[in-house]
Each structure stands twice: as structure tokens, then as C-alpha cells.
Motif scaffolding. Sequence first.
Motif, PDB file in Angstrom:
ATOM      1  N   GLU A  75       0.184  10.613 -11.265  1.00 61.35           N
ATOM      2  CA  GLU A  75       1.489  10.905 -10.667  1.00 61.35           C
ATOM      3  C   GLU A  75       1.954   9.791  -9.736  1.00 61.35           C
ATOM      4  O   GLU A  75       3.152   9.508  -9.660  1.00 61.35           O
ATOM      5  N   ASP A  76       1.012   9.118  -9.053  1.00 59.73           N
ATOM      6  CA  ASP A  76       1.388   7.985  -8.202  1.00 59.73           C
ATOM      7  C   ASP A  76       1.840   6.796  -9.046  1.00 59.73           C
ATOM      8  O   ASP A  76       2.814   6.122  -8.719  1.00 59.73           O
ATOM      9  N   VAL A  77       1.130   6.549 -10.140  1.00 58.54           N
ATOM     10  CA  VAL A  77       1.505   5.462 -11.047  1.00 58.54           C
ATOM     11  C   VAL A  77       2.908   5.716 -11.595  1.00 58.54           C
ATOM     12  O   VAL A  77       3.784   4.841 -11.536  1.00 58.54           O
ATOM     13  N   LEU A  78       3.128   6.914 -12.117  1.00 61.74           N
ATOM     14  CA  LEU A  78       4.440   7.249 -12.698  1.00 61.74           C
ATOM     15  C   LEU A  78       5.554   7.172 -11.666  1.00 61.74           C
ATOM     16  O   LEU A  78       6.636   6.639 -11.941  1.00 61.74           O
ATOM     17  N   LYS A  79       5.290   7.704 -10.475  1.00 60.28           N
ATOM     18  CA  LYS A  79       6.325   7.715  -9.436  1.00 60.28           C
ATOM     19  C   LYS A  79       6.702   6.292  -9.018  1.00 60.28           C
ATOM     20  O   LYS A  79       7.882   5.980  -8.867  1.00 60.28           O
ATOM     21  N   THR A  80       5.713   5.414  -8.854  1.00 64.78           N
ATOM     22  CA  THR A  80       6.038   4.048  -8.425  1.00 64.78           C
ATOM     23  C   THR A  80       6.812   3.297  -9.504  1.00 64.78           C
ATOM     24  O   THR A  80       7.751   2.567  -9.198  1.00 64.78           O
ATOM     25  N   LYS A 139       6.665   5.130   7.576  1.00 60.80           N
ATOM     26  CA  LYS A 139       7.361   5.114   6.285  1.00 60.80           C
ATOM     27  C   LYS A 139       6.311   4.697   5.260  1.00 60.80           C
ATOM     28  O   LYS A 139       5.774   3.603   5.334  1.00 60.80           O
ATOM     29  N   ASN A 140       6.037   5.586   4.304  1.00 66.75           N
ATOM     30  CA  ASN A 140       4.980   5.267   3.347  1.00 66.75           C
ATOM     31  C   ASN A 140       5.481   4.297   2.276  1.00 66.75           C
ATOM     32  O   ASN A 140       6.650   3.932   2.238  1.00 66.75           O
ATOM     33  N   GLY A 141       4.577   3.899   1.401  1.00 69.10           N
ATOM     34  CA  GLY A 141       4.915   2.926   0.377  1.00 69.10           C
ATOM     35  C   GLY A 141       5.963   3.419  -0.604  1.00 69.10           C
ATOM     36  O   GLY A 141       6.798   2.638  -1.064  1.00 69.10           O
ATOM     37  N   PHE A 142       5.943   4.707  -0.942  1.00 69.56           N
ATOM     38  CA  PHE A 142       6.956   5.260  -1.839  1.00 69.56           C
ATOM     39  C   PHE A 142       8.349   5.133  -1.225  1.00 69.56           C
ATOM     40  O   PHE A 142       9.302   4.719  -1.887  1.00 69.56           O
ATOM     41  N   ASP A 186       0.858  -1.182   0.000  1.00 66.53           N
ATOM     42  CA  ASP A 186       0.000   0.000   0.000  1.00 66.53           C
ATOM     43  C   ASP A 186       0.896   1.235   0.000  1.00 66.53           C
ATOM     44  O   ASP A 186       2.019   1.190   0.524  1.00 66.53           O
ATOM     45  N   LEU A 187       0.427   2.330  -0.550  1.00 68.50           N
ATOM     46  CA  LEU A 187       1.234   3.554  -0.573  1.00 68.50           C
ATOM     47  C   LEU A 187       1.045   4.409   0.664  1.00 68.50           C
ATOM     48  O   LEU A 187       1.998   5.011   1.154  1.00 68.50           O
ATOM     49  N   ASN A 188      -0.176   4.464   1.175  1.00 68.87           N
ATOM     50  CA  ASN A 188      -0.495   5.368   2.279  1.00 68.87           C
ATOM     51  C   ASN A 188      -0.430   4.640   3.611  1.00 68.87           C
ATOM     52  O   ASN A 188      -1.412   4.054   4.060  1.00 68.87           O
TER      53      ASN A 188
END
Length: 139
Positions: A98-103, A68-71, A62-64
Amino acid sequence: MTILIADDDADDRLFMERALRQSGYTHTIQFVEDGEELMEYLRHTGRYTKETAPWPNLLVLDLNMPRKNGFQALKEIKDDMELRRLPVVVMTTSSADEDVLKTYHLGVNSFVTKPFNFNRLVEMVIALKTYWLDTVKLP
């Protein structure tokens, strides 16, 4: 076979476990609640040992999450020569570009948006399980 799920939401963890079991998955499911605990699990530190924290065949992240977050966890995993071989599927409520691209920039193997319907979650879990655990050859 072990699937490790990193998610801070207790309901989401319960739904994932139920969906996995309903999909026919009979192997080990491990849970961590945030990115710090995830890294302790993967590095066998804190309360985790090689006996209590088997190497996962797949990480569902999960990202959120707090602490320490998922990113942050994904970056740490993919920057580590020992951990980077772990297949990581981000499963989050976000569908933001932006979340898709960042991951993907950080090295995620797949990005999926959590469905809000349990039957759809089961379908998604079957697809993930089929692809990651039955089809591809993992290190």
C-alpha cells in the motif's frame, strides 16, 4: 550536483552520507529532518535561501517523519508546478504494497526499501547515483 535527503533519523542520515561518499559521490549532500523543513528548503523560506539551499538534482525522501510525513511532502511537491520536476526517490523501511502504490499514485519516481546492511546500502546508493546522476538527463 546536489542530493537532498529528507530523513528524521540521525543514524540513517549518517549512513547515507557515508554510503554516498564510499560510492565516490563528491558533490553536495544536504539534509532536512522532516517534511516541513523539506518544503522550506525547496521554497527558500524560513532559514533557507537560494544561497544556502541549492536546487537538488535528486531528493531522497523517507516516509515516516514528524510534522509533515513523506506522503504529505510528496503530494505537495508533485502538486506544485515549480517543484514537480524534482526527481524523488522514496527510501524507507517500509516494503508494504500500500505504501508503494500510494507513493507511485502521488508521483514518486522510484521506491526502494532501506537495507539493514551497510554494504547493501552502498550498493543501492551506487545504483541510484549511477542511474539518477550519471545516466538520465535531468531538467
